[in-house]
Scaffold this motif. Sequence first.
Motif, short mmCIF file in Angstrom:
data_model
loop_
_atom_site.label_atom_id
_atom_site.label_comp_id
_atom_site.label_asym_id
_atom_site.label_seq_id
_atom_site.Cartn_x
_atom_site.Cartn_y
_atom_site.Cartn_z
N PHE A 71 -72.91 -40.64 -88.53
CA PHE A 71 -72.82 -41.15 -89.82
C PHE A 71 -74.06 -40.96 -90.54
O PHE A 71 -75.00 -40.57 -90.06
N ASP A 72 -74.09 -41.51 -91.63
CA ASP A 72 -75.20 -41.36 -92.52
C ASP A 72 -76.35 -42.11 -91.86
O ASP A 72 -76.33 -43.44 -91.81
N GLY A 73 -77.45 -41.58 -91.65
CA GLY A 73 -78.45 -42.45 -90.80
C GLY A 73 -78.24 -43.10 -89.41
O GLY A 73 -78.98 -43.84 -89.02
N ILE A 74 -76.95 -42.80 -88.90
CA ILE A 74 -76.60 -43.39 -87.67
C ILE A 74 -76.15 -42.45 -86.66
O ILE A 74 -75.22 -41.61 -87.01
N ASP A 75 -76.91 -42.16 -85.38
CA ASP A 75 -76.06 -41.32 -84.39
C ASP A 75 -75.39 -42.33 -83.53
O ASP A 75 -75.96 -43.37 -82.96
N LEU A 76 -74.06 -42.39 -83.35
CA LEU A 76 -73.29 -43.30 -82.46
C LEU A 76 -72.94 -42.76 -81.21
O LEU A 76 -72.51 -41.59 -81.42
N TYR A 77 -73.31 -43.21 -80.05
CA TYR A 77 -72.80 -42.59 -78.80
C TYR A 77 -71.93 -43.51 -77.98
O TYR A 77 -72.30 -44.76 -77.78
N HIS A 78 -70.63 -43.29 -77.86
CA HIS A 78 -69.68 -44.05 -77.05
C HIS A 78 -69.63 -43.45 -75.65
O HIS A 78 -69.17 -42.43 -75.33
N PHE A 79 -70.15 -44.23 -74.76
CA PHE A 79 -70.08 -44.00 -73.24
C PHE A 79 -68.98 -44.62 -72.68
O PHE A 79 -68.61 -45.91 -73.00
N ASP A 80 -68.18 -44.02 -71.67
CA ASP A 80 -67.51 -44.62 -70.72
C ASP A 80 -67.73 -44.33 -69.25
O ASP A 80 -68.02 -43.16 -68.81
N LEU A 81 -68.58 -45.04 -68.54
CA LEU A 81 -69.03 -44.97 -67.18
C LEU A 81 -68.00 -45.14 -66.01
O LEU A 81 -68.32 -45.00 -64.76
N TYR A 82 -66.80 -45.33 -66.46
CA TYR A 82 -65.79 -45.55 -65.48
C TYR A 82 -65.63 -44.69 -64.26
O TYR A 82 -65.66 -44.99 -63.05
N ARG A 83 -65.91 -43.48 -64.37
CA ARG A 83 -65.70 -42.32 -63.49
C ARG A 83 -67.08 -41.96 -62.93
O ARG A 83 -67.36 -40.98 -62.09
N LEU A 84 -68.14 -42.66 -63.28
CA LEU A 84 -69.38 -42.38 -62.81
C LEU A 84 -69.69 -42.80 -61.38
O LEU A 84 -69.28 -43.78 -60.81
N SER A 85 -69.83 -41.83 -60.35
CA SER A 85 -69.96 -41.91 -59.07
C SER A 85 -71.42 -42.77 -58.53
O SER A 85 -71.33 -43.30 -57.46
N ASP A 86 -72.37 -42.25 -59.28
CA ASP A 86 -73.69 -42.51 -58.99
C ASP A 86 -74.48 -42.84 -60.38
O ASP A 86 -74.70 -41.77 -61.09
N PRO A 87 -75.19 -43.97 -60.54
CA PRO A 87 -75.82 -44.27 -61.62
C PRO A 87 -77.07 -42.94 -61.95
O PRO A 87 -77.31 -42.64 -63.04
N GLU A 88 -77.42 -42.39 -60.99
CA GLU A 88 -78.42 -41.37 -60.91
C GLU A 88 -77.75 -40.17 -61.83
O GLU A 88 -78.71 -39.45 -62.31
N GLU A 89 -76.33 -40.13 -61.87
CA GLU A 89 -75.84 -39.00 -62.86
C GLU A 89 -76.42 -39.27 -64.24
O GLU A 89 -76.34 -38.13 -64.83
N LEU A 90 -76.64 -40.30 -64.75
CA LEU A 90 -77.21 -40.63 -65.96
C LEU A 90 -78.43 -39.89 -66.20
O LEU A 90 -79.01 -39.47 -67.31
N GLU A 91 -79.43 -39.89 -64.95
CA GLU A 91 -80.71 -39.37 -65.29
C GLU A 91 -80.44 -37.77 -65.65
O GLU A 91 -81.31 -37.16 -66.32
N PHE A 92 -79.61 -37.16 -64.91
CA PHE A 92 -79.35 -35.80 -64.96
C PHE A 92 -78.68 -35.42 -66.16
O PHE A 92 -78.89 -34.35 -66.95
N MET A 93 -78.07 -36.23 -67.15
CA MET A 93 -77.40 -36.13 -68.27
C MET A 93 -78.37 -36.35 -69.48
O MET A 93 -78.20 -36.42 -70.57
N GLY A 94 -79.69 -37.10 -69.17
CA GLY A 94 -80.74 -37.31 -70.09
C GLY A 94 -80.38 -38.64 -70.81
O GLY A 94 -80.65 -38.49 -71.96
N ILE A 95 -79.92 -39.59 -70.27
CA ILE A 95 -79.49 -40.93 -70.79
C ILE A 95 -80.51 -41.47 -71.71
O ILE A 95 -79.99 -41.84 -72.75
N ARG A 96 -81.71 -41.47 -71.24
CA ARG A 96 -82.69 -41.93 -72.26
C ARG A 96 -82.83 -41.62 -73.55
O ARG A 96 -83.36 -42.00 -74.36
N ASP A 97 -82.61 -40.14 -73.55
CA ASP A 97 -82.53 -39.23 -74.98
C ASP A 97 -81.58 -39.89 -75.90
O ASP A 97 -81.76 -39.78 -77.27
N TYR A 98 -80.52 -40.68 -75.53
CA TYR A 98 -79.36 -41.17 -76.50
C TYR A 98 -80.09 -42.54 -77.27
O TYR A 98 -79.57 -42.82 -78.31
N PHE A 99 -80.97 -43.16 -76.58
CA PHE A 99 -81.54 -44.48 -77.12
C PHE A 99 -82.80 -44.27 -77.92
O PHE A 99 -83.67 -44.01 -77.78
#
Length: 152
Positions: A71-99
């Motif tokens: 959107f104008d001036g906003i990057d919105l990211y909608h996450f659904d972690l239901y199928r995440l089997s291990d929180p470490e998967e978030l590291e592999f996808m570069g989770i910190r880059d979204y914030f």
Amino acid sequence: MTSVKVYLDNEQDTVDLGKRLAAVISPPLMLNLSGELGAGKTTLSRGLIQALGHKGAVKSPTYALVEPYEFDGIDLYHFDLYRLSDPEELEFMGIRDYFTQRSICIVEWPDRGHGLLPQADISLQINYVGERREVEISSGSDKGSQLLSKLK
């Protein structure tokens, strides 16, 4: 921190709560959505995302883990972690880059990313109460408390 309870009678009430949230939020922001399957997390997200200006469908990012919207001036990211089997998967996808300073992150099933997600500004717990939904909205930061006071 503060909290407020809201009761929703139907799907339209859930969409409308998303719209009310959209009217008071701004980046940077982290919004957690918790509740049982079918409680209305994605429906609430749809109301919020469409109120910000998205014209198309809002689908649950269950398989992709994240669905981006711009959107104008906003990057919105909608996450659904239901199928995440291990929180470490978030590291592999570069989770910190979204914030970032431009981002609003909506996270469904945040407990699945425990330890790798930042503290939420606002958390919504959606529970079934008979045919209705009870939503407890709580703040996790000063910004979250300010937003809750605007939402009331």
